[in-house]
Design a protein around this motif. Structure first.
Motif, PDB file in Angstrom:
ATOM      1  N   VAL A  67       0.834  -1.202   0.000  1.00 55.40           N
ATOM      2  CA  VAL A  67       0.000   0.000   0.000  1.00 55.40           C
ATOM      3  C   VAL A  67       0.870   1.255   0.000  1.00 55.40           C
ATOM      4  CG1 VAL A  67      -1.692   1.310   1.331  1.00 55.40           C
ATOM      5  CG2 VAL A  67      -1.979  -1.139   1.031  1.00 55.40           C
ATOM      6  N   GLU A  68       1.979   1.228   0.706  1.00 58.58           N
ATOM      7  CA  GLU A  68       2.873   2.387   0.726  1.00 58.58           C
ATOM      8  C   GLU A  68       3.451   2.653  -0.654  1.00 58.58           C
ATOM      9  OE1 GLU A  68       3.461   4.720   3.022  1.00 58.58           O
ATOM     10  OE2 GLU A  68       1.914   3.710   4.191  1.00 58.58           O
ATOM     11  N   LYS A  69       3.709   1.604  -1.444  1.00 53.36           N
ATOM     12  CA  LYS A  69       4.197   1.789  -2.811  1.00 53.36           C
ATOM     13  C   LYS A  69       3.145   2.478  -3.665  1.00 53.36           C
ATOM     14  CE  LYS A  69       7.175  -2.248  -2.728  1.00 53.36           C
ATOM     15  NZ  LYS A  69       7.368  -3.613  -3.235  1.00 53.36           N
ATOM     16  N   LEU A  70       1.876   2.181  -3.404  1.00 52.53           N
ATOM     17  CA  LEU A  70       0.788   2.792  -4.176  1.00 52.53           C
ATOM     18  C   LEU A  70       0.633   4.279  -3.877  1.00 52.53           C
ATOM     19  CD1 LEU A  70      -1.940   0.033  -3.885  1.00 52.53           C
ATOM     20  CD2 LEU A  70      -0.549   0.579  -5.883  1.00 52.53           C
ATOM     21  N   SER A  71       1.073   4.707  -2.710  1.00 58.15           N
ATOM     22  CA  SER A  71       0.902   6.114  -2.339  1.00 58.15           C
ATOM     23  C   SER A  71       1.724   7.042  -3.227  1.00 58.15           C
ATOM     24  CB  SER A  71       1.250   6.324  -0.870  1.00 58.15           C
ATOM     25  OG  SER A  71       2.630   6.101  -0.663  1.00 58.15           O
ATOM     26  N   HIS A  72       2.683   6.498  -3.964  1.00 61.28           N
ATOM     27  CA  HIS A  72       3.458   7.309  -4.909  1.00 61.28           C
ATOM     28  C   HIS A  72       2.564   7.826  -6.031  1.00 61.28           C
ATOM     29  CE1 HIS A  72       6.783   8.654  -7.386  1.00 61.28           C
ATOM     30  NE2 HIS A  72       6.324   7.908  -8.384  1.00 61.28           N
ATOM     31  N   TYR A  73       1.619   7.002  -6.483  1.00 58.36           N
ATOM     32  CA  TYR A  73       0.726   7.373  -7.580  1.00 58.36           C
ATOM     33  C   TYR A  73      -0.579   7.998  -7.085  1.00 58.36           C
ATOM     34  CZ  TYR A  73       3.894   4.321 -10.057  1.00 58.36           C
ATOM     35  OH  TYR A  73       5.012   3.733 -10.557  1.00 58.36           O
ATOM     36  N   ALA A  74      -0.998   7.627  -5.907  1.00 59.83           N
ATOM     37  CA  ALA A  74      -2.251   8.142  -5.347  1.00 59.83           C
ATOM     38  C   ALA A  74      -1.942   8.838  -4.025  1.00 59.83           C
ATOM     39  CB  ALA A  74      -3.247   7.011  -5.158  1.00 59.83           C
ATOM     40  N   ARG A 116      -3.894   1.095 -12.474  1.00 64.70           N
ATOM     41  CA  ARG A 116      -5.074   1.955 -12.435  1.00 64.70           C
ATOM     42  C   ARG A 116      -4.746   3.314 -11.816  1.00 64.70           C
ATOM     43  NH1 ARG A 116      -9.177  -2.911 -10.741  1.00 64.70           N
ATOM     44  NH2 ARG A 116      -8.984  -3.960 -12.746  1.00 64.70           N
ATOM     45  N   SER A 117      -3.875   3.321 -10.817  1.00 60.61           N
ATOM     46  CA  SER A 117      -3.479   4.586 -10.178  1.00 60.61           C
ATOM     47  C   SER A 117      -2.665   5.444 -11.137  1.00 60.61           C
ATOM     48  CB  SER A 117      -2.656   4.314  -8.924  1.00 60.61           C
ATOM     49  OG  SER A 117      -3.405   3.626  -7.979  1.00 60.61           O
ATOM     50  N   ARG A 118      -1.747   4.821 -11.895  1.00 68.79           N
ATOM     51  CA  ARG A 118      -0.962   5.579 -12.873  1.00 68.79           C
ATOM     52  C   ARG A 118      -1.868   6.175 -13.943  1.00 68.79           C
ATOM     53  NH1 ARG A 118       2.758   1.276 -12.157  1.00 68.79           N
ATOM     54  NH2 ARG A 118       1.899   0.179 -13.954  1.00 68.79           N
ATOM     55  N   ARG A 119      -2.859   5.398 -14.385  1.00 70.15           N
ATOM     56  CA  ARG A 119      -3.795   5.890 -15.399  1.00 70.15           C
ATOM     57  C   ARG A 119      -4.592   7.082 -14.852  1.00 70.15           C
ATOM     58  NH1 ARG A 119      -9.249   4.051 -17.421  1.00 70.15           N
ATOM     59  NH2 ARG A 119      -9.314   4.839 -19.534  1.00 70.15           N
ATOM     60  N   ARG A 120      -5.047   6.973 -13.613  1.00 70.60           N
ATOM     61  CA  ARG A 120      -5.805   8.059 -12.984  1.00 70.60           C
ATOM     62  C   ARG A 120      -4.945   9.305 -12.851  1.00 70.60           C
ATOM     63  NH1 ARG A 120      -5.990   9.808  -7.694  1.00 70.60           N
ATOM     64  NH2 ARG A 120      -7.883  10.895  -7.121  1.00 70.60           N
ATOM     65  N   LYS A 121      -3.694   9.126 -12.431  1.00 67.10           N
ATOM     66  CA  LYS A 121      -2.796  10.264 -12.257  1.00 67.10           C
ATOM     67  C   LYS A 121      -2.521  10.945 -13.601  1.00 67.10           C
ATOM     68  CE  LYS A 121       1.678  11.542 -10.380  1.00 67.10           C
ATOM     69  NZ  LYS A 121       2.913  11.058  -9.761  1.00 67.10           N
ATOM     70  N   THR A 122      -2.306  10.152 -14.658  1.00 63.64           N
ATOM     71  CA  THR A 122      -2.068  10.704 -15.983  1.00 63.64           C
ATOM     72  C   THR A 122      -3.280  11.482 -16.477  1.00 63.64           C
ATOM     73  OG1 THR A 122      -0.577   8.881 -16.496  1.00 63.64           O
ATOM     74  CG2 THR A 122      -1.442  10.126 -18.360  1.00 63.64           C
ATOM     75  N   GLN A 123      -4.463  10.946 -16.262  1.00 63.42           N
ATOM     76  CA  GLN A 123      -5.673  11.638 -16.684  1.00 63.42           C
ATOM     77  C   GLN A 123      -5.842  12.958 -15.944  1.00 63.42           C
ATOM     78  OE1 GLN A 123      -8.717   8.720 -15.984  1.00 63.42           O
ATOM     79  NE2 GLN A 123      -8.505   7.807 -18.011  1.00 63.42           N
ATOM     80  N   ARG A 124      -5.538  12.976 -14.669  1.00 61.56           N
ATOM     81  CA  ARG A 124      -5.682  14.203 -13.881  1.00 61.56           C
ATOM     82  C   ARG A 124      -4.670  15.256 -14.321  1.00 61.56           C
ATOM     83  NH1 ARG A 124      -8.318  13.715  -8.659  1.00 61.56           N
ATOM     84  NH2 ARG A 124      -6.784  15.155  -7.830  1.00 61.56           N
ATOM     85  N   VAL A 125      -3.446  14.848 -14.637  1.00 63.91           N
ATOM     86  CA  VAL A 125      -2.422  15.790 -15.086  1.00 63.91           C
ATOM     87  C   VAL A 125      -2.798  16.359 -16.450  1.00 63.91           C
ATOM     88  CG1 VAL A 125      -0.026  15.954 -15.871  1.00 63.91           C
ATOM     89  CG2 VAL A 125      -0.559  14.795 -13.731  1.00 63.91           C
ATOM     90  N   ARG A 126      -3.271  15.499 -17.346  1.00 58.49           N
ATOM     91  CA  ARG A 126      -3.674  15.970 -18.674  1.00 58.49           C
ATOM     92  C   ARG A 126      -4.879  16.907 -18.593  1.00 58.49           C
ATOM     93  NH1 ARG A 126      -3.095  10.451 -22.218  1.00 58.49           N
ATOM     94  NH2 ARG A 126      -0.824  10.482 -22.301  1.00 58.49           N
ATOM     95  N   ALA A 127      -5.799  16.625 -17.702  1.00 56.58           N
ATOM     96  CA  ALA A 127      -6.984  17.467 -17.570  1.00 56.58           C
ATOM     97  C   ALA A 127      -6.603  18.869 -17.097  1.00 56.58           C
ATOM     98  CB  ALA A 127      -7.987  16.843 -16.603  1.00 56.58           C
TER      99      ALA A 127
END
Length: 116
Positions: A30-37, A95-106
């Motif tokens: 879970v701590e590794k996931l916090s990098h993307y989310a 899924r977290s990387r995809r969400r982060k990319t979408q938010r940055v592009r938006a």
């Protein structure tokens, strides 16, 4: 166990014992996931051992990452619990990387109807 910057983690084992090494494995994932989310509010993990399957013992791990807006979910099943946790973490990282990319592009795109 939680540091001020870490995500609150809730682990619920079903039909198995939560050992310290299993607990550390889940929390590390879970701590590794916090990098993307990095805006995650909480992580809810359910670890299960399934009885009576044809392949023998089967384990499943599911994680719900609570975020502002829509939550992210991932589930994985494997004969080894640690492998199931790894599969689940990789799915959620994608899924977290995809969400982060979408938010940055938006944020970088102009609003609809606006002319540059």
């Amino acid at each position: 166990m939680n540091t001020p910057t870490s995500i609150p983690v809730h682990i619920m084992p079903h039909h198995l014992t939560l050992t310290p090494s299993l607990n550390a494995c889940v929390r590390g994932s879970v701590e590794k996931l916090s990098h993307y989310a990095n805006d995650a509010l909480a992580a809810h993990i359910v670890l299960r051992r399934h009885h009576g399957t044809a392949e023998g013992k089967r384990f499943s791990a599911s994680l719900r990452l609570a975020l502002p807006g829509r939550d992210l979910h991932a589930t994985a099943t494997h004969a080894d619990m640690y492998a199931a946790i790894g599969l689940m973490t990789r799915k959620l990282a994608r899924r977290s990387r995809r969400r982060k990319t979408q938010r940055v592009r938006a944020r970088s795109l102009p609003a609809r109807g606006m002319v540059r």
